[in-house]
Design an enzyme around this catalytic site. Structure first.
Site, PDB file in Angstrom:
ATOM      1  N   ASP A  12       0.811  -1.231   0.000  1.00 47.71           N
ATOM      2  CA  ASP A  12       0.000   0.000   0.000  1.00 47.71           C
ATOM      3  C   ASP A  12       0.836   1.270   0.000  1.00 47.71           C
ATOM      4  O   ASP A  12       0.411   2.310   0.519  1.00 47.71           O
ATOM      5  CB  ASP A  12      -0.967   0.024   1.201  1.00 47.71           C
ATOM      6  N   GLU A  13       1.991   1.212  -0.589  1.00 51.92           N
ATOM      7  CA  GLU A  13       2.889   2.379  -0.605  1.00 51.92           C
ATOM      8  C   GLU A  13       2.430   3.442  -1.601  1.00 51.92           C
ATOM      9  O   GLU A  13       2.930   4.573  -1.579  1.00 51.92           O
ATOM     10  CB  GLU A  13       4.319   1.943  -0.969  1.00 51.92           C
ATOM     11  N   HIS A  40      -4.706  -1.525  -5.838  1.00 46.84           N
ATOM     12  CA  HIS A  40      -3.878  -0.411  -6.302  1.00 46.84           C
ATOM     13  C   HIS A  40      -4.800   0.726  -6.745  1.00 46.84           C
ATOM     14  O   HIS A  40      -5.545   0.586  -7.711  1.00 46.84           O
ATOM     15  CB  HIS A  40      -2.968  -0.866  -7.453  1.00 46.84           C
ATOM     16  N   GLN A 219       1.966  -5.967  -3.250  1.00 47.61           N
ATOM     17  CA  GLN A 219       2.438  -6.072  -1.855  1.00 47.61           C
ATOM     18  C   GLN A 219       3.746  -5.292  -1.705  1.00 47.61           C
ATOM     19  O   GLN A 219       3.943  -4.320  -2.402  1.00 47.61           O
ATOM     20  CB  GLN A 219       2.585  -7.546  -1.422  1.00 47.61           C
ATOM     21  N   ALA A 294      -7.510  -0.881   0.598  1.00 44.01           N
ATOM     22  CA  ALA A 294      -8.178  -0.688  -0.701  1.00 44.01           C
ATOM     23  C   ALA A 294      -8.926  -1.959  -1.120  1.00 44.01           C
ATOM     24  O   ALA A 294      -9.858  -1.896  -1.916  1.00 44.01           O
ATOM     25  CB  ALA A 294      -7.148  -0.301  -1.768  1.00 44.01           C
ATOM     26  N   PRO A 299      -8.739  -1.107   8.786  1.00 43.25           N
ATOM     27  CA  PRO A 299      -7.861   0.010   9.143  1.00 43.25           C
ATOM     28  C   PRO A 299      -6.403  -0.433   9.067  1.00 43.25           C
ATOM     29  O   PRO A 299      -6.062  -1.554   9.469  1.00 43.25           O
ATOM     30  CB  PRO A 299      -8.249   0.348  10.588  1.00 43.25           C
TER      31      PRO A 299
HETATM   32  P1  GDP Z   1      -0.761   0.443  -3.549  1.00 47.58           P
HETATM   33  O1  GDP Z   1      -1.382  -0.832  -3.114  1.00 47.58           O
HETATM   34  O2  GDP Z   1       0.704   0.496  -3.298  1.00 47.58           O
HETATM   35  O3  GDP Z   1      -1.096   0.814  -4.963  1.00 47.58           O
HETATM   36  O4  GDP Z   1      -1.404   1.584  -2.627  1.00 47.58           O
HETATM   37  P2  GDP Z   1      -2.968   1.733  -2.229  1.00 47.58           P
HETATM   38  O5  GDP Z   1      -3.733   2.192  -3.403  1.00 47.58           O
HETATM   39  O6  GDP Z   1      -3.448   0.500  -1.548  1.00 47.58           O
HETATM   40  O7  GDP Z   1      -2.875   2.834  -1.100  1.00 47.58           O
HETATM   41  C1  GDP Z   1      -2.342   4.074  -1.331  1.00 47.58           C
HETATM   42  C2  GDP Z   1      -3.422   5.131  -1.046  1.00 47.58           C
HETATM   43  O8  GDP Z   1      -2.824   6.397  -0.921  1.00 47.58           O
HETATM   44  C3  GDP Z   1      -4.444   5.271  -2.158  1.00 47.58           C
HETATM   45  O9  GDP Z   1      -5.686   5.603  -1.603  1.00 47.58           O
HETATM   46  C4  GDP Z   1      -3.897   6.429  -2.985  1.00 47.58           C
HETATM   47  O10 GDP Z   1      -4.918   7.127  -3.691  1.00 47.58           O
HETATM   48  C5  GDP Z   1      -3.324   7.287  -1.908  1.00 47.58           C
HETATM   49  N1  GDP Z   1      -2.158   8.105  -2.299  1.00 47.58           N
HETATM   50  C6  GDP Z   1      -1.119   7.788  -3.120  1.00 47.58           C
HETATM   51  N2  GDP Z   1      -0.217   8.772  -3.122  1.00 47.58           N
HETATM   52  C7  GDP Z   1      -0.684   9.727  -2.294  1.00 47.58           C
HETATM   53  C8  GDP Z   1      -0.162  10.980  -1.842  1.00 47.58           C
HETATM   54  O11 GDP Z   1       0.920  11.405  -2.206  1.00 47.58           O
HETATM   55  N3  GDP Z   1      -0.916  11.678  -0.956  1.00 47.58           N
HETATM   56  C9  GDP Z   1      -2.120  11.229  -0.499  1.00 47.58           C
HETATM   57  N4  GDP Z   1      -2.775  11.961   0.370  1.00 47.58           N
HETATM   58  N5  GDP Z   1      -2.631  10.052  -0.907  1.00 47.58           N
HETATM   59  C10 GDP Z   1      -1.926   9.309  -1.766  1.00 47.58           C
HETATM   60  P1  IMO Z   2      -0.940  -4.092  -2.309  1.00 46.51           P
HETATM   61  O1  IMO Z   2      -0.473  -4.648  -3.623  1.00 46.51           O
HETATM   62  C1  IMO Z   2      -0.946  -4.533   2.010  1.00 46.51           C
HETATM   63  C2  IMO Z   2      -1.127  -8.611   3.579  1.00 46.51           C
HETATM   64  C3  IMO Z   2      -2.380  -9.073   4.307  1.00 46.51           C
HETATM   65  C4  IMO Z   2      -1.754 -10.033   5.280  1.00 46.51           C
HETATM   66  C5  IMO Z   2      -0.648 -10.683   4.470  1.00 46.51           C
HETATM   67  C6  IMO Z   2      -1.031 -12.023   3.858  1.00 46.51           C
HETATM   68  O2  IMO Z   2      -2.227  -3.361  -2.380  1.00 46.51           O
HETATM   69  O3  IMO Z   2       0.164  -3.326  -1.648  1.00 46.51           O
HETATM   70  P2  IMO Z   2      -2.601 -12.720   1.835  1.00 46.51           P
HETATM   71  O4  IMO Z   2      -4.060 -12.507   1.602  1.00 46.51           O
HETATM   72  O5  IMO Z   2      -1.742 -12.124   0.771  1.00 46.51           O
HETATM   73  O6  IMO Z   2      -2.261 -14.145   2.103  1.00 46.51           O
HETATM   74  O7  IMO Z   2      -2.279 -11.922   3.201  1.00 46.51           O
HETATM   75  O8  IMO Z   2      -0.334  -9.766   3.442  1.00 46.51           O
HETATM   76  N1  IMO Z   2      -1.368  -8.078   2.208  1.00 46.51           N
HETATM   77  C7  IMO Z   2      -1.254  -6.787   1.883  1.00 46.51           C
HETATM   78  N2  IMO Z   2      -1.017  -5.705   2.660  1.00 46.51           N
HETATM   79  N3  IMO Z   2      -1.071  -4.398   0.680  1.00 46.51           N
HETATM   80  C8  IMO Z   2      -1.278  -5.475  -0.097  1.00 46.51           C
HETATM   81  O9  IMO Z   2      -1.281  -5.404  -1.446  1.00 46.51           O
HETATM   82  C9  IMO Z   2      -1.432  -6.749   0.496  1.00 46.51           C
HETATM   83  N4  IMO Z   2      -1.660  -7.985   0.032  1.00 46.51           N
HETATM   84  C10 IMO Z   2      -1.604  -8.793   1.089  1.00 46.51           C
HETATM   85  O10 IMO Z   2      -3.020  -7.990   4.940  1.00 46.51           O
HETATM   86  O11 IMO Z   2      -1.147  -9.335   6.336  1.00 46.51           O
HETATM   87 MG    MG Z   3      -2.917  -1.514  -1.853  1.00 45.66          MG
END
Ligand code: GDP
Ligand code: IMO
Ligand code: MG
Length: 429
Positions: A12-13, A40, A219, A294, A299
């Site tokens: 979730d970076e 993503h 991940q 996402a 949380p």
């Molecule tokens: P991913 O799984 O690495 O693609 O990341 P996620 O989509 O799960 O979570 C990142 C969240 O942060 C998403 O809701 C994005 O829209 C949001 N996001 C990404 N970059 C920024 C930023 O620079 N600022 C803020 N406020 N939100 C961001």
């Molecule tokens: P993105 O690509 C954050 C975590 C789960 C759990 C562990 C194992 O959006 O960054 P799984 O269902 O894969 O066997 O769960 O990994 N996890 C993630 N955490 N972002 C993800 O994907 C994740 N995909 C799995 O919460 O701790």
């Molecule tokens: Mg994510």
């Protein structure tokens, strides 16, 4: 030049935003591991898209999106995603390509995931319950069913019969009928056929023609099955090795690795997180950063930037530069901390221990930096950042050993600083 984008923390970076942002410089975007456990997020002009299986480049017309053999595919999740995109006016059409060698997540994998978590009790992983682990178990156990297997053959019938029988031995209160599963798989196969190809070969051809490939990880390094905080990890190689095995490409085909890291960090699910903040600051990061999963809505646990973990990700992946995201979420904090090492009793560690229990026993060693009151939200030029924010970035570069080539200051594509004076200048010109 082909670039891999992968997570340098616990997922979730902001990989989705960064991949979407970079896609115009590439003609193909390829996912190499994980499944629909990933979420993503991409915002374009106020519209929110969450991609789970389909690469985050799909929003750009004309770009081909590849799902490699290292990904595990739940056909229903895939179809749902294709249909959702269509409802948004984005036709996947023949831009989507799925590896014929990718393994499938079947209905019983989801059940087995939930059961396995229930059996672990207190020691549960906190998985996404998507069947990811059990599908990879079948792959490694050489019982898996792949995309190329979805044709009406005695071999498929036999494999489904055996797998469903094994499932019925484990889950005895409900029985599954193997023939129904078989019929279902044939129907999946019919819908997936138009997208199925040899992704490794297709990439080889594309690279020979001089097309550029953007490689997308799911991940993060700390969730990698080998290099993460085992057993609190996912079941695939989220780190760079997974890109070669999960796409069928040689290491020479990858010319740069862009790590993605938040300016703080988050984790969903169980497992050690040394810099986790349990009080008001953690709460504030969660609310300001909207840190809710996402995929699952759970949380996210929030904490300060852990330079030990990111340094480790830099080493394991050969990260050349980082994209630092969610800088704006730190706006208004009086101080921002950076964990530069761990202490364990008398000892100081500056590398990640192998055992989760040792990591859980570590206390972070912090440096405290002054925060900034002027907002960074939406800033697009590095020089327009408040001086304290620039100092914070400079310090992160020192403690991680790599340049922050991209700084994200909001969720929209436009809310980004691209520092062309770093390695990013060569990659994205
Ligand atoms: P991913 O799984 O690495 O693609 O990341 P996620 O989509 O799960 O979570 C990142 C969240 O942060 C998403 O809701 C994005 O829209 C949001 N996001 C990404 N970059 C920024 C930023 O620079 N600022 C803020 N406020 N939100 C961001
Ligand atoms: P993105 O690509 C954050 C975590 C789960 C759990 C562990 C194992 O959006 O960054 P799984 O269902 O894969 O066997 O769960 O990994 N996890 C993630 N955490 N972002 C993800 O994907 C994740 N995909 C799995 O919460 O701790
Ligand atoms: Mg994510």
């Amino acid at each position: 030049m082909n670039i891999a984008v992968l997570g340098a923390q616990w997922g979730d970076e902001g990989k989705g935003k960064i991949v979407d942002l970079l896609t115009p410089h590439f003609s193909l975007v390829a996912r190499y591991q994980g499944g629909h456990n990933a979420g993503h997020t991409v915002y374009v002009e106020g519209r929110k898209f969450v991609l789970h299986l389909i690469p985050s480049g799909i929003l750009h017309a004309g770009v081909r999106c590849l799902i490699g053999n290292g990904v595990v595919i739940d056909p229903e999740a895939l179809f749902r995603e294709v249909d959702e995109l269509a409802a948004f006016g984005i036709e996947v059409g023949d831009r989507l390509v799925i590896s014929d060698k990718a393994h499938l997540i079947l209905p019983y994998h989801r059940e087995l995931d939930v059961l396995s978590e229930a059996r672990r009790g207190e020691r549960k992983i906190g998985t996404t319950s998507r069947g990811i682990g059990p599908a990879y178990e079948d792959k490694i156990g050489r019982r898996g069913i792949r995309v190329c297997d979805l044709v009406d053959t005695p071999e498929l019938a036999e494999a489904v019969r055996e797998n469903v029988h094994a499932r019925n031995q484990i889950i005895r209160d409900t029985r599954m009928d193997w023939q129904a599963v078989y019929e279902q798989l044939l129907a999946y196969g019919d819908r997936m056929r138009r997208w199925t190809a040899d992704v490794s070969l297709l990439l080889d051809d594309a690279v020979r023609r001089g097309e550029r490939v953007l490689i997308e990880g799911a991940q993060g390094t700390m969730l990698d099955i080998d290099h993460g905080t085992y057993p609190y990890v996912t079941s695939s190689n989220a780190s760079i090795g997974g890109a070669c095995t999960g796409l069928g490409i040689p290491p020479q085909a990858i010319h740069g690795v862009l790590g993605v890291a938040k300016a703080y960090l988050t984790r969903v699910g169980e497992g050690p997180l040394p810099t986790e903040l349990h009080g008001a600051v953690g709460e504030r990061l969660r609310e300001t950063g909207q840190e809710y999963g996402a995929s699952t809505g759970r949380p996210r646990r929030c904490g300060w930037f852990d330079a030990v973990a990111v340094r480790y990700a830099v080493r394991v992946n050969g990260i050349n530069a980082l994209a630092l995201t969610k800088m704006d979420v730190l706006d208004g904090l009086p101080t921002v901390d950076i964990c530069t090492g761990y202490s364990m009793g008398e000892r100081t560690l500056d590398a990640l221990p192998a055992e989760a229990r040792t990591l859980a026993a570590c206390t972070p060693v912090y440096e405290s930096w002054p925060g900034w009151s002027q907002p960074t939200r939406g800033v697009t030029r590095f020089d327009d950042l408040p001086v304290e924010a620039r100092r914070y970035v400079a310090r992160l570069e020192e403690v991680t050993g790599v340049p922050m080539a991209i700084i994200s200051t909001g969720s929209d594509r436009a809310e980004t600083i691209i520092r062309r004076d770093t390695v990013a200048g060569h990659w994205f010109s």
